[in-house]
Design an enzyme around this catalytic site. Structure first.
Site, PDB file in Angstrom:
ATOM      1  N   GLU A  32       2.648   5.061  -4.077  1.00  0.00           N
ATOM      2  CA  GLU A  32       2.699   5.993  -5.214  1.00  0.00           C
ATOM      3  C   GLU A  32       4.068   6.678  -5.366  1.00  0.00           C
ATOM      4  OE1 GLU A  32      -0.959   4.643  -4.242  1.00  0.00           O
ATOM      5  OE2 GLU A  32       0.165   5.926  -2.879  1.00  0.00           O
ATOM      6  N   ASP A  73       0.844  -1.184   0.000  1.00  0.00           N
ATOM      7  CA  ASP A  73       0.000   0.000   0.000  1.00  0.00           C
ATOM      8  C   ASP A  73       0.886   1.242   0.000  1.00  0.00           C
ATOM      9  OD1 ASP A  73      -2.292   1.539   0.182  1.00  0.00           O
ATOM     10  OD2 ASP A  73      -2.569   1.233   2.333  1.00  0.00           O
TER      11      ASP A  73
END
Length: 926
Positions: free
Chosen positions: A513, A510
């Site tokens: 980005e 997770d």
């Protein structure tokens, strides 16, 4: 005068033709006839545009400014390509004309709406000229020259054009600096050794101004025409535009919205960003690939292999503009000609997806906020108590000590090893979350992951060469540099240490980005061209460093400016590799951030959605888009992540989610629990029943994943993939198919007991009863009480199903039931891939069984094309044949008479077959 034209299919001969790459005479310069000549409709549009501008000037009191030059009035509104795309700038006539562009002010729009650009390119805006073009073994190489500077700094005067006719259905066009190397995406792509012999496309060029014109030979359809606007190639601003042959365009992720993109002045930004899925925003991943359906149903795809911040501007011409701020223009074009083939051809370039372990296709349960391992364990026990299928139990970041990777809260999660041991005893699996932000504040010597990563130099660095420090869940953090092979080894060692204590089975990566709770770093970002480029695409936050790290951060391979969109892919690659080395089995990884080729290493979930009906609806175009991107293992958080669900919403969402390829119910902290066991008996039973239906279909689903792994087929797919000639399917994104055979029509609205769905032409059979529906291609209203999900099987299909158990392990030992859905010609076909469900490379090593099922002339045959010992462990128990027109007088199994049943709805069932899957057999009805 240099003209940027719209080439119609009736005008290709106006351009110098490079048919199949034939080398032209270097002195030959093709010029296209202006696109507005010879087209009555366009002439009318120009006149109408001119009159409209004149009328508006009269009624507006002159607010539109001076009358534009005639060359500007010649450009219809829909064909105005934006010359001043900067946002937050009021484009004045002075600013526009300083770029040498046309200025026509349009009436104001509602806030948040985009419209016709006020500043657009005139027909004679300077561009590149194709100075030379020569043949190569695979295609051709050319030189492009710009003699007048563009308006972005450091534009490149000379460009190299490389064209390779790679296959009959794939063309590769690359434009880069002719004199200096530039960053290119470090992605493994196929290297062809031989030029395509019979391409189904023809390639033409406009020499001055330079332009590419690509046509489909069979229809003459112009797929690409880059002469509609100038090519710009500066160091940090690359732009190329094209006309499109239709408005039916899909892909270009990751975004939340309908499957079919609007071409009404719509800009899509590709820059990985941590933000709850919201319309019109750049989300977690970047996929610069689109699929387009042409008039008549043919399809093609275009992939721009570029990882820099990017936006794609769509306009109603129809037209499209690529804008990126780095790298090169590296295009692959795929000619299909049908949608399935386009996606297969795309994956031949980026790589086919990995074969998941079969337990990954079971039902998964997670929440942030279990609070303890004992509470997690109680949830598992409640599911078992009600005999609700479950394969995976997950934990979010609350299992960690202070949210630090590779640690366990020794108080609240002390029994975690025992929980995992219990899961394994029951044939279940454990998955935990990991973030790439490594806590940097622990006392020296107390936290090995940071200490060792620092010692080895494995973190993203500032321009001063020191670890860039941001803030994520554990507080101040450094960020692992997964572009460094040394980081992969360090990641593996950390996981090995943790696995020795908590033997996890899969990993959930997770915040990759990468996400940062501050903009850039604790020290901000330095001034300079990476953090403050001449042009910034329409990213959320208006800065490349908004809620992520500085674009100037240094990594092993390149600067973060170039690698940002690759961060999740590189972490997934390291994680999958580590899992293989630790467990010796197929890895199971789910990642939030993604990039092309990610399917080789991980699946994806659609992020932090909300417990709302519209979020459930949006999940369908989300999962279908990722099918186009070559990531078939995809799903949304069932029942929603944030907010509290209702019993009705969660029931309907469990029904839909049971048909996500990746099915996980996930919930945030401080909200009502939403696992099936907490609801009323009626809702709980409905959820259990639909999960049992999913588990019964595991042989069919697993076979679809095998076909995806082997040749790039989609698993969940839009209806237009199977019915591309049916225009009515082109906009549908509230239904979907599993493979070619199973139509899923979920309820997506509250308070209803029916659903209206499109049923393509042909005979469809109710999955549960076998009753037939004959459709001419129409919207049909279907009964849908709260406990029912509508599933229909397309005629001509054979679905391998199995008596469901509460885990994939229990299910796999049960007898198979083969469902035959006869076509109008009384034929059907299906197949089954079978292996041990977890070993590496079973197909590649030959450790599998593959069985083909066929019906013709009232004879069903099962033919074993490849066999392994695994197939001897399962039997074919039942054969159900839908659409048998007349009651049989007898049924013969391998020539011997067999009892059967026949119902009025034309369903023939033969039970107790007892045939080993490893042995072929035939069944005939007379």
């Amino acid at each position: 005068m240099k003209s940027y034209q719209k080439l119609t299919t009736a005008q290709p001969a106006a351009c110098r033709v490079e048919e199949e790459g034939a080398a032209p005479m270097p002195s030959s310069h093709g010029k296209l006839a202006p696109w507005w000549v010879g087209s009555g409709l366009l002439v009318a549009a120009v006149l109408l545009s001119t009159i409209t501008v004149w009328v508006l000037r009269q009624v507006s009191g002159g607010w539109l400014g001076p009358t534009p030059p005639p060359k500007c009035l010649l450009v219809p509104e829909s064909h105005r390509f934006d010359c001043y795309p900067e946002r937050h700038v009021v484009v004045t006539q002075e600013l526009c004309e300083s770029r040498g562009c046309c200025f026509i002010q349009s009436p104001p729009l509602a806030e948040g709406k985009q419209g016709v650009p006020w500043c657009f390119y005139p027909p004679d805006f300077p561009s590149y000229t194709l100075e030379s073009l020569n043949q190569t073994a695979l295609g051709m190489v050319g030189l492009l020259v710009r003699r007048e500077k563009a308006y972005y700094p450091r534009d490149i005067e000379k460009l190299r054009l490389d064209v390779e006719f790679e296959t009959d259905t794939r063309l590769h066009i690359k434009i880069t600096d002719a004199a200096n190397p530039r960053y290119e995406v470090p992605l493994d792509v196929p290297r062809v050794m031989k030029r395509a012999e019979n391409p189904i496309y023809s390639l033409n060029f406009s020499w001055d101004p330079f332009g590419v014109l690509l046509q489909r030979k069979a229809t003459g359809t112009v797929l690409l025409n880059t002469t509609v606007a100038p090519l710009i190639f500066a160091d940090q601003f690359l732009q190329i535009s094209t006309s499109l042959p239709s408005k039916f365009l899909y892909g270009l992720g990751e975004h939340r919205g309908s499957l079919l993109h609007s071409l009404d002045w719509n800009t899509l930004t590709l820059w990985a960003r941590d933000v709850p899925p919201t319309e019109s925003l750049n989300l977690y991943g970047a996929h610069p690939f689109y699929l387009l359906i042409e008039e008549g149903g043919n399809a093609h795809g275009v992939f721009l292999l570029n990882s820099n911040a990017m936006e794609v501007a769509l306009q109603p011409a129809p037209g499209l503009t690529w804008r990126t701020i780095g790298g090169v223009l590296d295009f692959y074009i795929f000619l299909g000609p049908n949608p399935n083939m386009v996606i297969q051809q795309y994956q031949q370039v980026i790589g086919f997806p990995a074969m998941p372990p079969i337990w990954a296709l079971g039902f998964h349960l997670c929440r942030w906020g279990y609070g303890s391992s004992n509470e997690t364990w109680q949830t598992v026990r409640a599911m078992r108590n009600y005999q609700i299928p479950q394969d995976g139990q997950w934990n979010d970041i609350d299992y960690m000590d202070g949210y630090r990777d590779f640690t366990v809260d020794s108080q609240k999660f002390a029994s975690l090893p025992s929980l995992v041991e219990d899961l394994h005893k029951h044939g279940q699996h454990y998955v935990m979350i990991l973030d790439p932000g490594i806590s940097s504040t622990s006392p020296q010597g107390s936290y090995w992951p940071f200490d060792e990563g620092l010692r080895r130099g494995l973190f993203l660095n500032t321009t001063q060469g020191k670890p860039l420090i941001g803030q994520v869940w554990p507080g101040f953090t450094a960020f692992a540099d997964f572009s460094n092979p040394g980081t992969h080894q360090w990641w593996l060692e950390n996981l090995q240490h943790f696995h020795a204590h908590v033997p996890f089975d899969g990993l959930w990566i997770d915040m990759n980005e990468p996400s940062n709770f501050m903009d850039g770093s604790e020290a901000g970002c330095p001034p300079g061209e990476f953090d403050n480029p001449p042009y910034t695409p329409a990213v959320l936050g208006d800065s490349l460093s908004a809620k992520t790290v500085c674009a100037s951060a240094r990594q092993k391979v390149s600067v973060h400016y170039n690698l940002h969109n690759l961060y999740g892919l590189m972490e997934a690659k390291a994680t999958a590799s580590a899992l293989i080395k630790i467990r010796g089995k197929r890895p199971f990884v789910i990642s939030r951030s993604t990039f092309p080729s990610q399917g080789r290493y991980s699946g994806h979930w659609l992020g932090d959605n909300r417990s709302q009906w519209k979020d459930m609806s949006y999940s369908i175009p989300g999962l279908l888009s990722f099918s186009l991107f070559g990531i078939p293992l995809v799903g949304a958080d069932i029942c929603g992540f944030s907010g509290s669900t209702s019993e009705e919403l969660c029931t309907r969402w469990m029904q839909l989610g049971a048909f996500y390829p990746f099915a996980r119910n996930h919930n945030t902290q401080n909200e009502k629990a939403q696992e099936p066991a907490v609801f009323s008996p009626a809702a709980r039973t409905a959820m259990k029943d639909v999960l049992l239906t999913r588990y019964s279909l595991l042989p069919f689903l697993y076979t679809l994943f095998h076909r995806a792994h082997l040749q790039g087929d989609t698993v969940a797919r839009p209806l237009f993939f199977e019915f591309p000639w049916d225009v009515a399917t082109w906009e549908l994104d509230r239904q979907f198919l599993w493979g070619r055979s199973l139509l899923v029509t979920p309820v997506l609205e509250p308070g209803v007991d029916s659903v209206t769905g499109y049923v393509p032409q042909g005979t469809w059979y109710d999955f549960y009863t076998g009753s037939s529906v004959n459709s001419s291609g129409e919207m049909l209203k279907m009964s849908a009480p709260l406990e029912h999900l509508n599933l229909h099987i397309w005629e001509g299909s054979i679905l391998p199903t199995q008596k469901p158990g509460t885990t994939t392990e229990l299910t796999r030992g049960n007898p198979l039931r083969l469902i035959v859905a006869l076509s109008s010609h009384a034929t059907a076909w299906g197949d089954l891939f079978w292996d041990d469900g977890e070993s590496l490379d079973t197909f590649e090593k030959g450790n599998y069984s593959y069985v083909v099922f066929n019906v013709t002339e009232n004879i069903f045959t099962s033919t074993v094309l490849h066999a392994s010992t695994e197939a001897t462990k399962v039997t074919v128990g039942t054969l159900s044949i839908f659409g048998v027109q007349k009651p049989p007088s007898k049924v013969l199994l391998n020539g011997r008479e067999k009892p059967f049943s026949y119902l009025d709805n034309q369903v023939l069932t033969v039970s107790d077959l007892g045939m080993s899957l490893s042995q072929g057999f035939s069944l005939q009805w007379l």
